[in-house]
Design a protein around this motif. Structure first.
Motif, PDB file in Angstrom:
ATOM      1  N   SER A 560       0.848  -1.388   0.013  1.00  0.00           N
ATOM      2  CA  SER A 560       0.025   0.078  -0.137  1.00  0.00           C
ATOM      3  C   SER A 560       0.965   1.297  -0.091  1.00  0.00           C
ATOM      4  CB  SER A 560      -0.895   0.154   1.255  1.00  0.00           C
ATOM      5  OG  SER A 560      -1.905  -1.128   1.003  1.00  0.00           O
ATOM      6  N   GLU A 561       1.987   1.268   0.916  1.00  0.00           N
ATOM      7  CA  GLU A 561       2.744   2.287   0.838  1.00  0.00           C
ATOM      8  C   GLU A 561       3.526   2.608  -0.514  1.00  0.00           C
ATOM      9  OE1 GLU A 561       3.002   4.459   3.004  1.00  0.00           O
ATOM     10  OE2 GLU A 561       2.052   3.505   4.686  1.00  0.00           O
ATOM     11  N   VAL A 562       3.921   1.514  -1.165  1.00  0.00           N
ATOM     12  CA  VAL A 562       4.634   1.597  -2.410  1.00  0.00           C
ATOM     13  C   VAL A 562       3.476   2.239  -3.511  1.00  0.00           C
ATOM     14  CG1 VAL A 562       5.576   0.446  -4.186  1.00  0.00           C
ATOM     15  CG2 VAL A 562       6.232  -0.129  -2.351  1.00  0.00           C
ATOM     16  N   ILE A 563       2.346   1.818  -3.418  1.00  0.00           N
ATOM     17  CA  ILE A 563       1.515   2.317  -4.390  1.00  0.00           C
ATOM     18  C   ILE A 563       1.099   3.866  -3.923  1.00  0.00           C
ATOM     19  CG2 ILE A 563      -0.954   2.194  -5.350  1.00  0.00           C
ATOM     20  CD1 ILE A 563      -0.972  -0.745  -4.354  1.00  0.00           C
ATOM     21  N   LYS A 564       1.170   3.952  -2.850  1.00  0.00           N
ATOM     22  CA  LYS A 564       0.782   5.785  -2.514  1.00  0.00           C
ATOM     23  C   LYS A 564       1.786   6.491  -2.965  1.00  0.00           C
ATOM     24  CE  LYS A 564      -0.836   7.603   1.822  1.00  0.00           C
ATOM     25  NZ  LYS A 564      -1.021   7.336   3.146  1.00  0.00           N
ATOM     26  N   SER A 565       3.271   6.137  -2.785  1.00  0.00           N
ATOM     27  CA  SER A 565       4.393   6.794  -3.069  1.00  0.00           C
ATOM     28  C   SER A 565       4.894   6.941  -4.581  1.00  0.00           C
ATOM     29  CB  SER A 565       5.513   6.790  -2.154  1.00  0.00           C
ATOM     30  OG  SER A 565       5.911   5.542  -2.280  1.00  0.00           O
ATOM     31  N   THR A 566       4.302   5.906  -5.278  1.00  0.00           N
ATOM     32  CA  THR A 566       4.804   5.966  -6.621  1.00  0.00           C
ATOM     33  C   THR A 566       3.857   5.921  -7.757  1.00  0.00           C
ATOM     34  OG1 THR A 566       4.838   3.313  -6.518  1.00  0.00           O
ATOM     35  CG2 THR A 566       6.909   4.285  -5.898  1.00  0.00           C
ATOM     36  N   SER A 567       2.669   6.247  -7.315  1.00  0.00           N
ATOM     37  CA  SER A 567       1.676   6.409  -8.649  1.00  0.00           C
ATOM     38  C   SER A 567       1.669   7.599  -9.172  1.00  0.00           C
ATOM     39  CB  SER A 567       0.223   5.986  -7.887  1.00  0.00           C
ATOM     40  OG  SER A 567       0.020   4.565  -7.741  1.00  0.00           O
ATOM     41  N   LEU A 568       1.314   7.607 -10.274  1.00  0.00           N
ATOM     42  CA  LEU A 568       1.252   8.822 -11.089  1.00  0.00           C
ATOM     43  C   LEU A 568       0.454   9.962 -10.803  1.00  0.00           C
ATOM     44  CD1 LEU A 568       2.607  10.399 -13.803  1.00  0.00           C
ATOM     45  CD2 LEU A 568       0.654   8.987 -15.087  1.00  0.00           C
ATOM     46  N   CYS A 569      -0.859   9.622 -10.505  1.00  0.00           N
ATOM     47  CA  CYS A 569      -1.958  10.707 -10.311  1.00  0.00           C
ATOM     48  C   CYS A 569      -2.756  10.605  -8.899  1.00  0.00           C
ATOM     49  CB  CYS A 569      -3.002  10.773 -11.529  1.00  0.00           C
ATOM     50  SG  CYS A 569      -4.353   9.278 -11.251  1.00  0.00           S
ATOM     51  N   GLY A 570      -3.468  11.206  -8.683  1.00  0.00           N
ATOM     52  CA  GLY A 570      -4.334  11.243  -7.107  1.00  0.00           C
ATOM     53  C   GLY A 570      -5.004   9.970  -7.225  1.00  0.00           C
ATOM     54  N   LEU A 571      -5.605   9.325  -8.282  1.00  0.00           N
ATOM     55  CA  LEU A 571      -6.268   8.071  -8.154  1.00  0.00           C
ATOM     56  C   LEU A 571      -5.424   6.793  -7.543  1.00  0.00           C
ATOM     57  CD1 LEU A 571      -9.073   6.727 -10.314  1.00  0.00           C
ATOM     58  CD2 LEU A 571      -7.022   5.401 -10.018  1.00  0.00           C
ATOM     59  N   GLY A 572      -4.189   6.639  -8.013  1.00  0.00           N
ATOM     60  CA  GLY A 572      -3.325   5.973  -7.556  1.00  0.00           C
ATOM     61  C   GLY A 572      -2.960   5.885  -5.978  1.00  0.00           C
ATOM     62  N   GLN A 573      -2.583   7.384  -5.964  1.00  0.00           N
ATOM     63  CA  GLN A 573      -1.686   7.770  -4.496  1.00  0.00           C
ATOM     64  C   GLN A 573      -2.821   7.488  -3.447  1.00  0.00           C
ATOM     65  OE1 GLN A 573      -0.625  11.803  -5.789  1.00  0.00           O
ATOM     66  NE2 GLN A 573       0.813  11.000  -6.944  1.00  0.00           N
ATOM     67  N   THR A 574      -4.077   7.631  -3.752  1.00  0.00           N
ATOM     68  CA  THR A 574      -4.979   7.423  -2.701  1.00  0.00           C
ATOM     69  C   THR A 574      -5.659   6.198  -2.825  1.00  0.00           C
ATOM     70  OG1 THR A 574      -6.856   8.517  -4.000  1.00  0.00           O
ATOM     71  CG2 THR A 574      -5.396   9.995  -2.627  1.00  0.00           C
ATOM     72  N   ALA A 575      -5.324   5.186  -3.803  1.00  0.00           N
ATOM     73  CA  ALA A 575      -6.056   4.021  -4.170  1.00  0.00           C
ATOM     74  C   ALA A 575      -5.836   3.171  -2.661  1.00  0.00           C
ATOM     75  CB  ALA A 575      -5.433   3.261  -4.994  1.00  0.00           C
ATOM     76  N   ALA A 576      -4.951   2.939  -2.135  1.00  0.00           N
ATOM     77  CA  ALA A 576      -4.908   2.169  -1.069  1.00  0.00           C
ATOM     78  C   ALA A 576      -5.315   2.714   0.232  1.00  0.00           C
ATOM     79  CB  ALA A 576      -3.205   1.862  -0.812  1.00  0.00           C
ATOM     80  N   ASN A 577      -5.788   4.169   0.291  1.00  0.00           N
ATOM     81  CA  ASN A 577      -6.215   4.555   1.844  1.00  0.00           C
ATOM     82  C   ASN A 577      -7.443   3.634   2.116  1.00  0.00           C
ATOM     83  OD1 ASN A 577      -4.630   6.442   1.554  1.00  0.00           O
ATOM     84  ND2 ASN A 577      -6.020   8.125   1.136  1.00  0.00           N
ATOM     85  N   PRO A 578      -8.342   3.257   1.574  1.00  0.00           N
ATOM     86  CA  PRO A 578      -9.465   2.309   2.135  1.00  0.00           C
ATOM     87  C   PRO A 578      -8.665   1.039   3.037  1.00  0.00           C
ATOM     88  CG  PRO A 578      -9.968   2.862   0.027  1.00  0.00           C
ATOM     89  CD  PRO A 578      -8.711   3.276   0.130  1.00  0.00           C
ATOM     90  N   VAL A 579      -7.757   0.604   2.172  1.00  0.00           N
ATOM     91  CA  VAL A 579      -7.121  -0.540   2.764  1.00  0.00           C
ATOM     92  C   VAL A 579      -6.331  -0.353   4.330  1.00  0.00           C
ATOM     93  CG1 VAL A 579      -5.166  -2.295   2.557  1.00  0.00           C
ATOM     94  CG2 VAL A 579      -6.797  -1.831   0.635  1.00  0.00           C
ATOM     95  N   LEU A 580      -5.502   0.870   4.033  1.00  0.00           N
ATOM     96  CA  LEU A 580      -4.701   1.439   5.214  1.00  0.00           C
ATOM     97  C   LEU A 580      -5.350   1.831   6.442  1.00  0.00           C
ATOM     98  CD1 LEU A 580      -1.972   3.348   3.226  1.00  0.00           C
ATOM     99  CD2 LEU A 580      -1.550   1.173   4.490  1.00  0.00           C
ATOM    100  N   SER A 581      -6.639   2.676   5.925  1.00  0.00           N
ATOM    101  CA  SER A 581      -7.495   2.945   7.267  1.00  0.00           C
ATOM    102  C   SER A 581      -8.127   1.833   7.894  1.00  0.00           C
ATOM    103  CB  SER A 581      -8.505   4.065   6.755  1.00  0.00           C
ATOM    104  OG  SER A 581      -9.199   3.718   5.833  1.00  0.00           O
ATOM    105  N   THR A 582      -8.691   0.949   7.003  1.00  0.00           N
ATOM    106  CA  THR A 582      -9.368   0.015   7.784  1.00  0.00           C
ATOM    107  C   THR A 582      -8.366  -0.946   8.558  1.00  0.00           C
ATOM    108  OG1 THR A 582      -9.207  -1.312   5.688  1.00  0.00           O
ATOM    109  CG2 THR A 582     -11.236  -0.238   6.479  1.00  0.00           C
ATOM    110  N   LEU A 583      -7.216  -1.018   8.115  1.00  0.00           N
ATOM    111  CA  LEU A 583      -6.131  -1.952   8.754  1.00  0.00           C
ATOM    112  C   LEU A 583      -5.787  -1.243  10.047  1.00  0.00           C
ATOM    113  CD1 LEU A 583      -4.748  -4.444   7.976  1.00  0.00           C
ATOM    114  CD2 LEU A 583      -3.099  -3.254   6.677  1.00  0.00           C
ATOM    115  N   ARG A 584      -5.707  -0.008   9.896  1.00  0.00           N
ATOM    116  CA  ARG A 584      -5.400   0.947  11.167  1.00  0.00           C
ATOM    117  C   ARG A 584      -6.407   0.752  12.224  1.00  0.00           C
ATOM    118  NH1 ARG A 584      -3.879   7.342  10.606  1.00  0.00           N
ATOM    119  NH2 ARG A 584      -4.130   7.784  12.971  1.00  0.00           N
TER     120      ARG A 584
END
Lengths: 665, 153
Positions: A560-584
């Motif tokens: 998730s962190e890799v997707i967040k920091s290396t995606s091209l646009c906002g869609l990819g950069q935030t794509a993992a947020n639902p996973v990260l927040s539910t995991l948190r």
């Protein structure tokens, strides 16, 4: 023709689109400037009173006919009113209005009788219409359908009824952008003008320089409402300073988040406010051409925008030499063709240019090199809707609403497991608890609150422990969510958070444009991991698959962190947020899925086991007959048994059992 | 309206009008026929590959014609637990096509949708603009036969 309505009341007014007068709007707001005469000012007052429904001779009925109202049968109510009114008073007015935001109580019908305050009825069906009209004939109110009586000059004997603005749903709201929605006819520019519409534009063009407009927006502290929260004034300044022979203003109305409908409601309910904001922006940055990019799935919004653009043109508020200022601006509508990623600004630009809507790396930012390579300002619908409000209130008054870093109000689309589903506008700094429990009226069916998903697929799910955080851009980021465009989906205890993450990941997977690898491949890996978690051991064919379940879990956060920091646009950069927040916040649920192979919320069907309570089972054989897999065995009059290996969790046995003997765990 | 008259609405050689042109053509034909796309290519001066790229990127466009009866099977949660998968399988078996495909005689298309919003009468399918609820395999077969009969007459 609409254009003449105001000119008819003025003496010798020569304003027209071809020969514009700078004072046209000022005359409407504060009385005629030239050729002053008491008679024309009196006519103006009377016209405005009629348009604002302060004083009128005939009854007026208003039906909420936004998309949500129509889905609840507003068209039938409208037709029923039409025939009832035709039989009563030929001069009675029937006006379709936008959405007042109280979607849970649609269809909403307002009645305004001469000399009485406006009243609002909720959940109106065609069968209720005759009673409502009959009551209106006697100057009375139908009590059981009544939502509330509007605050007004005089209650005129209707004092005993609840006040509309004081209802729990409206009390904590602060409607400064949505103030016209559900109140005026969105197709009638005159009503917008009578309520002071386009006066911010007139103020900007006549009494402010371009720099002053930008400074005012900066001082007001307005930030982008589309999600990112970039300071609007700064964006405008960058575009204003950028060199270019041509500049563009683009309104982003490609609202694609599941569970968000703020922009639709604003465009359907008050399109002129957005257009006015765009013209002011164009003046400030020196643009002469603009686009509204609206998704094709919003046919009503598109229809309203087209009408509004044509009306504004006829009044000389769009086109050449607007209000005699020498400033020209043309506005066009572009229809999206169904791609979530087009909400990203560079993708949106490519889509307007007629290309595949794929994002490109920033910089160059659109403010320097945007549409057709020219400096472009892109703002969201709600941001533009805030601009006239800000200019009218003045920066200081506007900045007094909200918190240190986030000023003004925010519109949220409240949906999910909450009593008052609807559209709410609240001042920044309000807590999520206030929105969900005070405005939203809490969770239905006596269930417990579990989480709220803020910001759609880019946001996060927040548990009860953090919902007392005041809403502003920064504090939401701190707790692992984001403002997003404004979707608020409330979830009760019967929602599985792993399943939720899986749902959003499926959405992102199908909407990823495929240009950059982290988003295209990374989200697929995330989805696979979540699918493994929710799959029963029986569908795991080899031991390797079971191992992959653990392996995926171990890498979930890192991926998730890799997707967040290396995606091209906002869609990819935030794509993992639902996973990260539910995991948190809901790690124990992931662990229950992973180790215990159980779904605590009882959602992930494959992880459930069905068995029969032998004490309760009477051996009626109903379940065995209903079972499509023949997985239930047993003799008549004796307790039955479910063969787990055969059971496909279709739930038919539980639904059909008359003795509550089926236990699901 | 013919493609030619659609094209006259847009200036030649302007690539930014492409999406609007495709939307208009689909409005007329229900899909984007290759022959019409070639006319678009000529008019806008764009290579076919670029037009194909745009047409396949957006969800709205389709390159295959739809059947006369477009059957949308709701795969929402409520329908799912009431057995919409069985409904889908019955349809696929009866028509000999998979979801997303159209029968050769251009009579039926099967699509799956997330939710129709008619959860109270689940499982539900939508044929063109009409909803059919509380279905089972038998009723689906009967429904298909009714449509076929209506066509023969």
């Amino acid at each position: 023709m609409a254009r003449d309505t105001f000119q008819q009341v003025f003496t010798n007014c020569r304003h027209s689109a071809e020969n514009p007068c700078s004072y046209f709007i000022d005359c409407i707001t504060s009385g005629q400037k030239c050729h002053q005469s008491e008679a024309s000012n009196q006519r103006l007052r009377r016209l405005k009173d009629r348009l604002l429904l302060v004083e009128h001779d005939h009854p007026v009925f208003l039906v909420g006919m936004g998309t949500c109202g129509l889905a609840n049968g507003a068209q039938k109510v409208y037709e029923a009113l039409q025939s009832e009114l035709a039989a009563w008073d030929a001069k009675a007015q029937l006006i379709p209005v936008g959405c007042v935001g109280y979607c849970a109580r649609e269809v909403i019908v307002d009645v305004k009788l001469p000399g009485h305050p406006r009243v609002s009825y909720a959940e109106v069906t065609p069968q209720d219409v005759p009673a409502i009209v009959e009551a209106a004939k006697r100057n009375e109110v139908v009590g059981d359908k009544l939502l509330g009586v509007y605050e007004g000059v005089s209650r005129n004997g209707w004092g005993g009824y609840p006040v509309f603005q004081q209802l729990p749903f409206f009390k904590k709201q602060k409607k400064i952008v949505l103030d016209n929605c559900g109140v005026i006819d969105p197709d009638d520019i005159d009503q917008y003008l009578a309520r002071g519409g386009y006066s911010a534009l007139s103020k900007a063009l006549n009494r402010m320089s371009r720099e002053e407009v930008i400074n005012e927006v900066k001082n007001g502290g307005l930030r982008g409402r589309g999600g990112g929260g970039f300071p609007t004034g700064l964006k405008w300044e960058l575009a204003a300073k950028a060199k270019g022979d041509k500049k563009y203003v683009v309104c982003n109305a490609d609202e694609g988040d599941p569970g968000a409908f703020m922009d639709r409601a604003l465009l359907e309910g008050d399109p002129h406010k957005v257009i006015e904001g765009m013209i002011i922006c164009a003046y400030a940055v020196g643009a002469d051409e603009g686009y509204i990019y609206c998704r094709a799935e919003y046919p009503l919004a598109i229809q309203r925008i087209e009408r509004a653009i044509a009306d504004a043109k006829a009044y000389g508020l769009l086109g050449r030499n607007i209000l005699g200022s020498g400033f020209s601006f043309t506005l066009k509508l572009k229809k999206g063709a169904g791609a979530f990623v087009c909400g990203e600004e560079t993708a949106l630009i490519h889509s307007i240019e007629g290309k595949r809507g794929m994002p490109s790396p920033k910089p160059p930012y659109p403010a320097h090199q945007g549409l057709f390579g020219k400096p472009t300002v892109i703002n969201n619908v709600e941001t533009f809707g805030n601009v006239p409000v800000l200019l009218n209130m003045g920066a200081e008054a506007y900045a007094s609403i909200g918190t240190q870093g986030s000023k003004g109000t925010k519109i949220f689309a409240l949906s999910g497991n909450v009593n008052n589903v609807g559209l709410v506008e609240v001042p920044m700094g309000i807590t999520l608890r206030e929105i969900i429990f005070d405005i939203g009226g809490g969770i239905p069916n006596g269930r417990k609150f579990k989480a709220v998903q803020i910001g759609g697929p880019s946001g996060g799910a927040l548990p009860e422990s953090v919902i007392d955080t005041p809403i502003d851009y920064e504090s939401l980021k701190d707790i692992g969510a984001m403002m997003g465009s404004g979707g608020l989906v409330v979830m009760d205890e019967k929602t599985c958070m792993v399943d939720l993450a899986k749902y959003f990941m499926t959405f992102i997977q199908s909407e990823s444009c495929g240009k950059c690898i982290p988003c295209r491949e990374g989200t697929k890996r995330l989805l696979e991991t979540l699918e493994r978690l929710t799959r029963s051991y029986r569908s795991e064919r080899t031991q390797e698959e079971a191992m992959q379940r653990f392996q995926g879990m171990i890498y979930l956060e890192r991926l998730s962190e890799v997707i967040k920091s290396t995606s091209l646009c906002g869609l990819g950069q935030t794509a993992a947020n639902p996973v990260l927040s539910t995991l948190r916040y809901f790690r124990e649920e992931y662990e229950a899925h992973l180790y215990d192979r159980k779904c605590p919320a009882g959602v992930c069907a494959e992880l459930l086991t069905y068995r029969i309570d032998t004490d309760k089972c009477t051996g009626c054989t109903l379940c065995a007959r209903k079972c499509p897999q023949n997985a239930i065995i047993g003799e008549k009059q004796k307790a039955h048994y479910i063969i787990d290996e055969k059971c496909i969790r279709c739930d038919q046995c539980r639904l059909n059992c008359k003795f509550n003997a089926i236990i699901v765990e | 309206m013919e493609t030619e008259s659609i094209l006259t609405k847009y200036p030649a050689g302007d690539p930014s009008a492409l999406i609007a042109i495709l939307q208009d053509i689909q409005q007329v034909h229900g899909y984007l026929p290759e022959k019409e796309l070639q006319k678009v290519a000529k008019h806008s001066g764009l290579p076919m590959a670029r037009i194909y790229g745009v047409a396949t990127f957006y969800n709205q466009f389709r390159l295959q014609p739809l059947g006369k009866y477009v059957i949308r099977v709701c795969r929402g949660t409520a329908c799912h637990v009431k057995g919409s998968f069985n409904i889908l399988q019955t349809l696929e078996n009866e028509l000999g096509i998979k979801a997303g495909q159209t029968t050769r005689d251009l009579m039926f298309t099967i699509e799956t949708v997330a939710c129709i919003g008619a959860c109270s009468i689940a499982p539900v399918i939508m044929v063109n603009d009409e909803c059919y609820g509380k279905l089972d395999s038998k009723k689906v077969k009967k429904l298909l036969n009714d449509f076929r009969k209506a066509e023969e007459e």
